[in-house]
Design a protein around this motif. Sequence first.
Motif, PDB file in Angstrom:
ATOM      1  N   ASN A 117      13.533   9.049 -31.383  1.00 56.65           N
ATOM      2  CA  ASN A 117      13.930   8.413 -30.119  1.00 56.65           C
ATOM      3  C   ASN A 117      13.922   6.904 -30.307  1.00 56.65           C
ATOM      4  O   ASN A 117      12.889   6.244 -30.189  1.00 56.65           O
ATOM      5  CB  ASN A 117      12.964   8.822 -29.000  1.00 56.65           C
ATOM      6  N   ASN A 118      15.100   6.373 -30.596  1.00 59.75           N
ATOM      7  CA  ASN A 118      15.233   4.949 -30.878  1.00 59.75           C
ATOM      8  C   ASN A 118      16.002   4.180 -29.810  1.00 59.75           C
ATOM      9  O   ASN A 118      15.791   2.986 -29.621  1.00 59.75           O
ATOM     10  CB  ASN A 118      15.926   4.754 -32.234  1.00 59.75           C
ATOM     11  N   SER A 146       3.329   9.396 -26.121  1.00 56.45           N
ATOM     12  CA  SER A 146       3.310   9.913 -27.491  1.00 56.45           C
ATOM     13  C   SER A 146       1.906  10.338 -27.913  1.00 56.45           C
ATOM     14  O   SER A 146       1.727  11.366 -28.586  1.00 56.45           O
ATOM     15  CB  SER A 146       3.846   8.858 -28.454  1.00 56.45           C
ATOM     16  N   ASN A 181       8.858   8.254 -32.237  1.00 59.77           N
ATOM     17  CA  ASN A 181       9.216   7.461 -31.061  1.00 59.77           C
ATOM     18  C   ASN A 181       9.130   5.976 -31.391  1.00 59.77           C
ATOM     19  O   ASN A 181       8.097   5.500 -31.859  1.00 59.77           O
ATOM     20  CB  ASN A 181       8.296   7.796 -29.887  1.00 59.77           C
ATOM     21  N   PRO A 219      14.128   9.711 -23.708  1.00 59.72           N
ATOM     22  CA  PRO A 219      13.273  10.299 -24.749  1.00 59.72           C
ATOM     23  C   PRO A 219      12.380  11.420 -24.238  1.00 59.72           C
ATOM     24  O   PRO A 219      12.163  12.413 -24.932  1.00 59.72           O
ATOM     25  CB  PRO A 219      12.441   9.109 -25.246  1.00 59.72           C
ATOM     26  N   THR A 220      11.897  11.272 -23.003  1.00 57.42           N
ATOM     27  CA  THR A 220      11.040  12.326 -22.437  1.00 57.42           C
ATOM     28  C   THR A 220      11.817  13.622 -22.284  1.00 57.42           C
ATOM     29  O   THR A 220      11.349  14.705 -22.675  1.00 57.42           O
ATOM     30  CB  THR A 220      10.492  11.878 -21.069  1.00 57.42           C
ATOM     31  N   LEU A 229      14.739  14.503 -23.714  1.00 56.73           N
ATOM     32  CA  LEU A 229      15.223  15.044 -24.988  1.00 56.73           C
ATOM     33  C   LEU A 229      14.126  15.820 -25.708  1.00 56.73           C
ATOM     34  O   LEU A 229      14.380  16.891 -26.277  1.00 56.73           O
ATOM     35  CB  LEU A 229      15.741  13.915 -25.877  1.00 56.73           C
ATOM     36  N   ILE A 230      12.919  15.291 -25.708  1.00 54.53           N
ATOM     37  CA  ILE A 230      11.807  16.025 -26.323  1.00 54.53           C
ATOM     38  C   ILE A 230      11.603  17.356 -25.619  1.00 54.53           C
ATOM     39  O   ILE A 230      11.465  18.408 -26.258  1.00 54.53           O
ATOM     40  CB  ILE A 230      10.521  15.182 -26.296  1.00 54.53           C
ATOM     41  N   CYS A 236      21.806  14.166 -21.737  1.00 55.69           N
ATOM     42  CA  CYS A 236      20.682  14.768 -22.462  1.00 55.69           C
ATOM     43  C   CYS A 236      20.881  16.274 -22.573  1.00 55.69           C
ATOM     44  O   CYS A 236      20.632  16.872 -23.624  1.00 55.69           O
ATOM     45  CB  CYS A 236      19.366  14.449 -21.771  1.00 55.69           C
ATOM     46  N   THR A 266      18.690   8.752 -31.924  1.00 54.94           N
ATOM     47  CA  THR A 266      19.402   8.139 -30.806  1.00 54.94           C
ATOM     48  C   THR A 266      19.543   6.640 -31.041  1.00 54.94           C
ATOM     49  O   THR A 266      18.742   6.032 -31.749  1.00 54.94           O
ATOM     50  CB  THR A 266      18.671   8.384 -29.475  1.00 54.94           C
TER      51      THR A 266
END
Length: 265
Positions: free
Chosen positions: A86-87, A163, A136, A115-116, A118-119, A67, A8
């Motif tokens: 996750n950038n 993480s 991450n 990021p949360t 998407l994971i 997402c 990302t």
Amino acid sequence: MKSYVLITGASQGFGKALALEFASRKMNLILLALPDSGLPQLSNFIKLNMNVDVRYLELDLSLVENCYAVKNYIRDNNLQIQYLVNNAGVLSRGFFDALEDDFVLKQIAVNITAPTLLIKLLLPNIKTIDNAAILNISSMASFFALPKKQVYGATKAYLTSFSKSLAKELKRDNISVTTICPGGLNTTTRLCYQNRILSWIPRKSVLNPEDAAKVAVNAMLKRKPLVVPGFINKLLLALDKLLPEFVKDKLSNREINKFPETNVI
């Protein structure tokens, strides 16, 4: 079946450096970034010159529905994710009482929610392949209390803590979770200028994105849990635990006062 690295915030700066680093290792890519950020051009360049398959999606990850759009795209195209990076992130802008409400909420949405979620959405896919990993991109700001970086630092502190806990849960699935916490990066013209006018120690802590990307990818492949790139950054982290609070306040205020309130730092 081909496997892919999903990145990302991949069109510019650290995300672009990560994309090029993975591609140099002959890994196929799925790149995500905002519309009109140069993503099609980057994707075509990598595909033509680095002999890997590249897919891309232009969308705004501050919107939850996007997402889900990522998940649906991967499902509909029968793609296998081996590495999730996750950038994407929204940087700081100024003092908290001067920030617009929408900006604060967008910063939280991109830095935490995206990021949360998407994971969560991609884990079923990731679990179907051996030696998968999540990378991450956090920040040195997650360890410090810095004026003008209050929301940004808090969002990165969340990502670092999240993480660590997630890594323990996913160990049973043989999925590693690596967090990298870089300091300053020379990613834009404005940041290059700001980094140059810092005092000696903070200036020496700044890395080029290409160097930080190599450290990040190596750490992920070695399944390391947490990495702080650069000797000076490691030193600053150690000093933070030793210095009294009034000294840290004096140092941080001296650096922060070098920039106008409206600058992104």
